[in-house]
Design an enzyme around this catalytic site. Structure first.
Site, short mmCIF file in Angstrom:
data_model
loop_
_atom_site.label_atom_id
_atom_site.label_comp_id
_atom_site.label_asym_id
_atom_site.label_seq_id
_atom_site.Cartn_x
_atom_site.Cartn_y
_atom_site.Cartn_z
N SER A 8 3.08 -9.92 7.97
CA SER A 8 2.63 -10.93 7.59
C SER A 8 3.50 -11.98 7.53
O SER A 8 4.34 -12.06 6.41
CB SER A 8 1.57 -10.64 6.16
N HIS A 33 1.48 -11.49 12.31
CA HIS A 33 0.46 -11.89 11.49
C HIS A 33 0.58 -13.18 11.03
O HIS A 33 1.29 -13.25 10.06
CB HIS A 33 -0.18 -10.97 10.80
N ASP A 35 -1.09 -16.16 8.89
CA ASP A 35 -1.96 -16.58 8.03
C ASP A 35 -2.10 -18.12 8.04
O ASP A 35 -1.27 -18.61 7.74
CB ASP A 35 -1.61 -16.05 6.70
N MET A 37 -4.48 -21.33 6.40
CA MET A 37 -5.53 -21.51 5.30
C MET A 37 -5.87 -23.10 5.19
O MET A 37 -4.96 -23.80 5.63
CB MET A 37 -4.86 -20.88 4.07
N HIS A 66 -4.88 -15.28 11.64
CA HIS A 66 -6.01 -15.03 10.85
C HIS A 66 -6.59 -16.46 10.04
O HIS A 66 -5.69 -16.97 9.16
CB HIS A 66 -5.19 -14.07 9.57
N MET A 68 -8.30 -18.24 7.81
CA MET A 68 -8.95 -18.33 6.53
C MET A 68 -9.31 -19.72 6.31
O MET A 68 -8.84 -20.49 5.44
CB MET A 68 -7.78 -17.70 5.22
N MET A 137 -10.06 -6.90 4.56
CA MET A 137 -9.41 -7.74 3.46
C MET A 137 -9.58 -6.76 2.05
O MET A 137 -10.50 -6.56 1.55
CB MET A 137 -9.72 -9.16 2.99
N GLY A 142 -5.92 -15.08 0.44
CA GLY A 142 -5.10 -16.51 -0.04
C GLY A 142 -3.76 -16.23 -0.60
O GLY A 142 -2.93 -17.13 -0.27
N PHE A 143 -3.48 -15.16 -1.09
CA PHE A 143 -2.06 -15.01 -1.61
C PHE A 143 -1.52 -13.53 -1.23
O PHE A 143 -2.14 -12.59 -1.10
CB PHE A 143 -2.17 -15.34 -3.08
N GLY A 145 1.23 -10.45 -2.30
CA GLY A 145 1.62 -9.97 -3.66
C GLY A 145 0.66 -9.84 -4.71
O GLY A 145 0.73 -9.75 -5.98
N ASP A 173 -5.57 -5.56 5.51
CA ASP A 173 -4.82 -6.58 5.20
C ASP A 173 -4.90 -6.86 3.82
O ASP A 173 -5.88 -7.40 3.04
CB ASP A 173 -5.39 -7.98 6.09
N GLY A 174 -3.66 -6.93 3.16
CA GLY A 174 -3.72 -7.13 1.71
C GLY A 174 -3.13 -5.87 0.84
O GLY A 174 -3.84 -4.74 0.67
N GLY A 195 2.97 -7.02 4.10
CA GLY A 195 3.41 -8.13 3.40
C GLY A 195 4.71 -7.72 2.46
O GLY A 195 5.36 -6.78 2.83
N SER A 197 4.10 -5.70 -0.06
CA SER A 197 3.94 -4.38 -0.53
C SER A 197 4.63 -3.21 0.21
O SER A 197 4.69 -2.09 -0.37
CB SER A 197 2.50 -4.00 -0.87
C1 DX5 Z 1 -3.55 -12.64 2.16
C2 DX5 Z 1 -3.10 -12.71 3.53
C3 DX5 Z 1 -2.10 -11.23 3.78
C4 DX5 Z 1 -1.03 -11.22 2.85
C5 DX5 Z 1 -0.20 -9.68 2.86
O1 DX5 Z 1 -4.64 -13.71 2.19
O2 DX5 Z 1 -4.16 -12.52 4.62
O3 DX5 Z 1 -1.64 -11.27 5.04
O4 DX5 Z 1 -0.14 -12.28 2.92
O5 DX5 Z 1 0.76 -9.98 1.80
P1 DX5 Z 1 0.86 -8.66 0.73
O6 DX5 Z 1 0.95 -7.26 1.65
O7 DX5 Z 1 1.91 -9.02 0.05
O8 DX5 Z 1 -0.49 -8.64 0.04
ZN ZN Z 2 -3.66 -12.09 6.67
#
Ligand code: DX5
Ligand code: ZN
Length: 216
Positions: A8, A33, A35, A37, A66, A68, A137, A142-143, A145, A173-174, A195, A197
């Site tokens: 990500s 990937h 993101d 937004m 992605h 969003m 998801m 959106g974020f 962590g 994802d997430g 990401g 994690s």
């Molecule tokens: C969240 C994103 C994810 C996120 C993944 O809206 O779509 O791709 O960045 O990061 P972690 O694994 O830290 O949740």
């Molecule tokens: Zn994503």
């Protein structure tokens, strides 16, 4: 089945995005990937067009985008022309999702839907034969962590079952940790967005981390 490991990039090192992208490419990631937004569909802004263009210029590997964003159809052509290989829309943000997915495929790109934790499988059944990917998801988008939402596990299971009929790939994802990669790859999930994690800020080189994840 070989899993798809997808960094990500909003979690990457923005002090040297070019170098981080090169290192991830050399470490053997499968899909980058990206993101995007709009501050409306989700309360954040993710990556910008220039970030997308930079990553695109550095690697020949597939980029997924992605979206969003509200009314994603407005940006399908833009990202297709910028070199996206896979374009995910949120059906929650598009009153004409079937038309937008057809638009993506007419541009020669793979089409995906990304669905929020609160979106039921029943509401997207009639899109499943139109897509190449369904991304669940496992956090409210959106974020990075955040914490993994365990109640999405049952939805993932349902979609894995349906993927055998409609031949789409199931992605997650997430907050995907190594433990989740192990558990969900056993359950038939194909792709993992990685990401904070499982990848960024973790001990070891990207190569070492990816090698470990591929063992599951
Ligand atoms: C969240 C994103 C994810 C996120 C993944 O809206 O779509 O791709 O960045 O990061 P972690 O694994 O830290 O949740
Ligand atoms: Zn994503």
């Amino acid at each position: 089945m070989d899993k798809l490991l997808c960094p990500s990039m909003m979690c990457a090192d923005f002090s040297n995005l070019k170098k981080d992208t090169q290192e991830l490419d050399q470490a053997g990631v499968d899909i980058f990937h990206m993101d995007i937004m709009d501050g409306r569909f989700v309360p954040n802004f993710g990556m910008g067009l220039q970030d997308f263009e930079l990553v695109r210029s550095v690697t020949d590997k597939p980029l997924d985008v992605h979206l969003m964003i509200q009314e994603p159809s407005k940006y399908v052509e833009k990202f297709a022309d910028l070199g996206a290989d896979i374009i995910y829309i949120h059906p929650e943000a598009d009153q004409q999702a079937a038309r937008t997915l057809a638009m993506i495929q007419q541009k020669g790109k793979k089409a995906g839907i990304a669905i929020n934790p609160g979106t039921s499988v029943e509401t997207i059944l009639d899109l499943l034969f139109l897509v190449d990917y369904v991304m669940v998801m496992t956090v409210n988008p959106g974020f990075a962590g955040q914490q993994y939402l365990a109640y999405t596990d049952s939805k993932i299971e349902k979609l894995v079952g349906l993927s055998k009929i409609h031949h789409f790939k199931v992605m997650v994802d997430g907050a995907i940790s190594p433990e989740k990669v192990a558990q969900l790859s056993k359950n038939g999930v194909t792709g993992f967005v990685l990401g904070t994690s499982a990848l960024f800020g973790k001990a070891g080189t990207y190569q070492e981390i990816l090698t470990e994840l591929r063992k599951y």
